[in-house]
Design an enzyme around this catalytic site. Structure first.
Site, mmCIF file in Angstrom:
data_model
loop_
_atom_site.group_PDB
_atom_site.id
_atom_site.type_symbol
_atom_site.label_atom_id
_atom_site.label_comp_id
_atom_site.label_asym_id
_atom_site.label_seq_id
_atom_site.Cartn_x
_atom_site.Cartn_y
_atom_site.Cartn_z
ATOM 1 N N LYS A 21 0.833 -1.207 0.000
ATOM 2 C CA LYS A 21 0.000 0.000 0.000
ATOM 3 C C LYS A 21 0.869 1.260 0.000
ATOM 4 C CE LYS A 21 -2.651 0.729 3.802
ATOM 5 N NZ LYS A 21 -2.498 2.110 4.289
ATOM 6 N N ARG A 26 2.908 5.976 -3.258
ATOM 7 C CA ARG A 26 4.050 6.785 -3.701
ATOM 8 C C ARG A 26 4.297 6.638 -5.197
ATOM 9 N NH1 ARG A 26 4.115 5.699 1.523
ATOM 10 N NH2 ARG A 26 5.416 6.825 3.005
ATOM 11 N N SER A 167 7.282 9.169 12.011
ATOM 12 C CA SER A 167 6.172 8.918 11.090
ATOM 13 C C SER A 167 6.626 9.074 9.645
ATOM 14 C CB SER A 167 5.036 9.907 11.388
ATOM 15 O OG SER A 167 4.159 9.983 10.284
ATOM 16 N N ASP A 316 2.110 -1.262 11.829
ATOM 17 C CA ASP A 316 0.795 -1.739 11.391
ATOM 18 C C ASP A 316 0.561 -3.213 11.737
ATOM 19 O OD1 ASP A 316 0.221 0.752 10.386
ATOM 20 O OD2 ASP A 316 0.855 0.276 8.354
HETATM 21 C C1 S3P Z 1 2.392 4.740 6.159
HETATM 22 C C2 S3P Z 1 3.000 5.054 7.328
HETATM 23 C C3 S3P Z 1 2.541 4.597 8.641
HETATM 24 C C4 S3P Z 1 1.527 3.459 8.534
HETATM 25 C C5 S3P Z 1 0.530 3.667 7.457
HETATM 26 C C6 S3P Z 1 1.208 3.865 6.111
HETATM 27 C C7 S3P Z 1 2.957 5.289 4.917
HETATM 28 O O1 S3P Z 1 1.960 5.690 9.313
HETATM 29 O O2 S3P Z 1 0.875 3.259 9.766
HETATM 30 O O3 S3P Z 1 -0.342 2.545 7.367
HETATM 31 O O4 S3P Z 1 2.622 4.796 3.820
HETATM 32 O O5 S3P Z 1 3.773 6.205 5.001
HETATM 33 P P1 S3P Z 1 2.886 6.703 10.146
HETATM 34 O O6 S3P Z 1 4.070 6.976 9.315
HETATM 35 O O7 S3P Z 1 2.096 7.937 10.404
HETATM 36 O O8 S3P Z 1 3.217 5.955 11.409
#
Ligand code: S3P
Length: 431
Positions: A21, A26, A167, A316
């Site tokens: 995902k 991206r 994050s 996750d």
């Molecule tokens: C993601 C980053 C994560 C993850 C989300 C997808 C991403 O969140 O929990 O399902 O694609 O950058 P955070 O970076 O806010 O922790």
């Protein structure tokens, strides 16, 4: 929709999970602002990635499905997109909202980003505040902390920013804004989080320097690049845990992306004693990312203490790890995971409450939970709480619990894994 799950006599089969995902989002966003056209393959068919595609199309980007399912041609518009005629709907997707905000902050038009009830309650101050420091005009409800977000794009200055949370969404948002800022953007991360944006921007011609936890991005115009999206380790994790906790199982998941900034679940399951019951076969590199087939079979797991740097690289997967911990011997502690409280649901509260309904022994903590492994769960009615990963984690619990488990809100799985229930049926019928 309700789904009923029983423990089958055997859990066996081969399957390929949807495309990653994070990489899928991206591949569309970065190619949308790239110069030229690119072919992206293996793109996730989940609702989240569809939200990103719809937002980009609303800004004039041509994303054309090709014959092969999951393959698209993206015709990049270069750095300047077109003003959308309506509110952009990110649905349930935090990644769509946060990454697109970074992109929109420099566009010469007005945009409004919104989403479903869950997304409108998730923290957006973490992106709004640094974007405002870059000179962006971004407003939101509740003192600029909640969506809908209104963005009047304009010229940006670069910042050096101490990120308060590890994050990847915040990092990627600021990197997207930084592409068109004046001067280099410097981000100090508290811990490593998934690095797909860094990898893809570099492959598209941007200069991204990483020194320890500090990232420096130089402004750049990207050139379009083909992307082969690997299988999503976050989706594969459900079958890894199912294979390990079911007493008579052998499950093969093919083509799983094992980028080290995502693969914490493999290390955690090994720490729990998965040993030879969790094998990586056919290890290879595809599209610049490490990939392997993962084979999971029945194991005796033990409780572990999980905290620190591994948390962001398996954030996750923590709900399904909690399921594994219920079937392990001894106590598992999850620490440093307060971020779970601001996901699609409060995953500390919801994981604890739903596994407790199945007879699990769990205690919530401010930043995680303690799970007393009893080696068993008992079927009951459970709720998804509007959270795809919770729905699927409860299904995995139901595959090893005695009796009948009924999952309410089972349709939520389609946010990241539309074929989840079909795959579950195929593994339980030994196809
Ligand atoms: C993601 C980053 C994560 C993850 C989300 C997808 C991403 O969140 O929990 O399902 O694609 O950058 P955070 O970076 O806010 O922790």
């Amino acid at each position: 929709m309700d789904q009923t799950v029983h423990r089958p006599d055997r859990l066996t089969g081969h399957l390929a999970v949807p495309g990653d995902k994070s990489v899928s989002h991206r591949s569309l966003i970065l190619n949308a602002i790239g110069k030229g056209s690119a072919t992206v393959t293996g793109v996730s068919d989940g609702a989240d990635v569809k939200s990103t595609a719809a937002c980009l199309r609303a800004m004039g980007v041509n994303i054309e499905p090709l014959d092969e399912p999951g393959s698209f041609r993206v015709d990049g518009l270069g750095p300047d997109l077109n003003e959308p005629a309506d509110t952009l709907d990110a649905g349930n997707s935090g990644t769509s909202m946060r990454l697109l905000s970074g992109l929109l902050a420099s566009q010469g038009f007005l945009s409004v980003l919104s989403g479903d009830g869950s997304l409108r309650s998730r923290p957006m101050g973490r992106i709004v505040q640094p974007l405002q420091q870059m000179g962006a005009s971004v407003m939101g409800r509740n003192g600029d902390t909640l969506a809908p977000l209104a963005i009047r794009g304009g010229s940006l200055r670069s910042i050096e920013y101490e990120m308060p949370v590890a994050s990847a969404q915040v990092k990627s948002c600021l990197m997207l804004a930084g592409l068109s800022a004046v001067g280099p953007t410097v981000l100090h991360q508290p811990a490593l989080s998934r690095d797909h944006t860094e990898r893809m921007m570099s492959a598209m011609g941007a200069r991204v320097e990483a020194e320890g936890l500090t990232l420096t991005l130089h402004p750049a115009e990207l050139r379009a690049a083909d992307v082969a999206v690997p299988g999503d380790i976050s989706s594969a994790a459900f079958w890894m845990v199912a294979g390990l906790i079911h007493p008579n199982a052998r499950v093969t998941i093919t083509g799983v992306g094992l980028n080290p900034s995502r693969a914490g679940i493999i290390d955690a399951l090994r720490m729990m004693g998965a040993g030879d019951s969790l094998q990586l076969e056919n290890e290879r590199v595809e599209g610049g990312e490490p990939v392997a087939d993962v084979v999971a079979s029945s194991a005796n797991l033990k409780g572990i203490d999980l905290g620190g740097e591994i948390i962001p690289i398996m954030i996750d997967e923590l709900p399904v790890l909690a399921v594994a911990a219920c079937f392990a011997e001894g106590e598992t502690t999850i620490r440093d995971a307060a971020e779970l409280r601001v996901k699609e649901s409060d995953r500390i509260a919801t994981t604890v409450s739903e596994l407790t309904r199945l007879g699990g022994k769990l205690e919530p903590r401010d930043d995680g939970m303690v799970i007393h492994g009893t080696g068993r769960l008992t079927g009951a009615d459970v709720e998804s709480h509007g959270d795809h990963r919770l729905a699927m984690s409860m299904a995995v619990a139901g595959l090893a619990a005695s009796g009948e488990t009924v999952i309410h809100g089972a349709e939520d799985a389609s946010v990241s894994y539309p074929t989840f229930w079909e795959h579950l049926t195929s593994l339980t019928s030994g196809e």
